[in-house]
Design an enzyme around this catalytic site. Structure first.
Site, PDB file in Angstrom:
ATOM      1  N   ARG A  93     -28.524  47.516  21.545  1.00  0.00           N
ATOM      2  CA  ARG A  93     -27.252  47.032  21.020  1.00  0.00           C
ATOM      3  C   ARG A  93     -26.673  45.925  21.892  1.00  0.00           C
ATOM      4  O   ARG A  93     -26.575  46.046  23.103  1.00  0.00           O
ATOM      5  CB  ARG A  93     -26.234  48.159  20.940  1.00  0.00           C
ATOM      6  N   ARG A 102     -22.390  41.882  16.334  1.00  0.00           N
ATOM      7  CA  ARG A 102     -23.122  42.941  17.040  1.00  0.00           C
ATOM      8  C   ARG A 102     -24.475  43.166  16.362  1.00  0.00           C
ATOM      9  O   ARG A 102     -24.606  42.986  15.151  1.00  0.00           O
ATOM     10  CB  ARG A 102     -22.317  44.237  17.121  1.00  0.00           C
ATOM     11  N   ASP A 105     -24.356  48.761  14.787  1.00  0.00           N
ATOM     12  CA  ASP A 105     -23.208  49.656  14.912  1.00  0.00           C
ATOM     13  C   ASP A 105     -23.552  50.928  14.162  1.00  0.00           C
ATOM     14  O   ASP A 105     -23.964  50.864  12.996  1.00  0.00           O
ATOM     15  CB  ASP A 105     -22.032  49.011  14.160  1.00  0.00           C
ATOM     16  N   ASP A 107     -21.640  54.392  13.138  1.00  0.00           N
ATOM     17  CA  ASP A 107     -20.353  55.096  13.192  1.00  0.00           C
ATOM     18  C   ASP A 107     -20.447  56.421  12.454  1.00  0.00           C
ATOM     19  O   ASP A 107     -20.903  56.464  11.303  1.00  0.00           O
ATOM     20  CB  ASP A 107     -19.247  54.258  12.517  1.00  0.00           C
TER      21      ASP A 107
END
Ligand code: GSY
Length: 184
Positions: A93, A102, A105, A107
């Site tokens: 990452r 980025r 990710d 989540d």
């Protein structure tokens, strides 16, 4: 909550949002799915469409690819979150600016119908109902029995009608079995 979690060995259903807007976005998402499914305590059960979405918040950055997974796991919510953070690192990452581009990710959005508010983790994810790039793919995989299903489904339909986050279906993956997503 985790330490007191009434862990009885049963599997929970959790939903994970994936996003990338740096590097080979599609390959990063595919690698993330494969890594998550290869974890001995996590099984990917459903994979949403892969959507290209306009950046929200800090808008001067490339468009994202976003998707959502339904997984079954025996891990507690905090254990699952920590595994996702470790997998982000394993995938290399990169994120130079807080709200900026980025590589990947991951989540944690929902874990069964658990509600918790701790420094490390809030469930349901506090901003999920405001983000079309989360709602639309989540609606692809969410179980109708979930307490938030009606809300997510209505908000997802409204987001698509509204069209303000520029969400376009990029690709549909067929999910066959462990570590084997393939493009249709
Ligand atoms: O965790 C959210 C990262 N992110 C995104 C995203 O994943 N998709 C879109 N479309 N915009 C975003 N802005 C941020 S920050």
């Amino acid at each position: 909550m985790d330490e007191q979690f009434p862990f009885n060995g049963a599997q929970a259903e959790a939903y994970i949002a994936l996003g990338s807007n740096m590097g080979d976005r599609e390959q990063l998402l595919l690698s993330a799915i494969a890594l998550i499914d290869a974890h001995p305590a996590i099984e990917v059960s459903k994979v949403s469409g892969m959507y290209e979405t306009d950046p929200v918040g800090y808008t001067d950055q490339p468009s994202f690819l976003n998707m959502t997974l339904a997984v079954r796991t025996k891990l507690t919510p905090l254990m699952l979150l920590r595994q996702l953070l470790a997998l982000e690192q394993e995938l290399g990452r990169v994120r130079q600016v807080r709200w900026g581009p980025r590589t990947i990710d991951l989540d944690l959005l929902l874990y069964d119908n658990v509600r918790m508010d701790q420094e490390e983790l809030t469930l349901p994810h506090p901003r999920m109902l405001e983000r079309s790039f989360v709602l639309v793919p989540l609606n692809d995989v969410m179980d109708e029995s979930h307490q938030l299903y009606d809300e997510v489904s209505a908000a997802s339909r409204a987001a698509l009608l509204d069209g303000k986050e520029g969400i376009t279906l990029w690709k549909i993956l067929n999910w066959r079995s462990a570590s084997e997503p393939f493009e249709s």
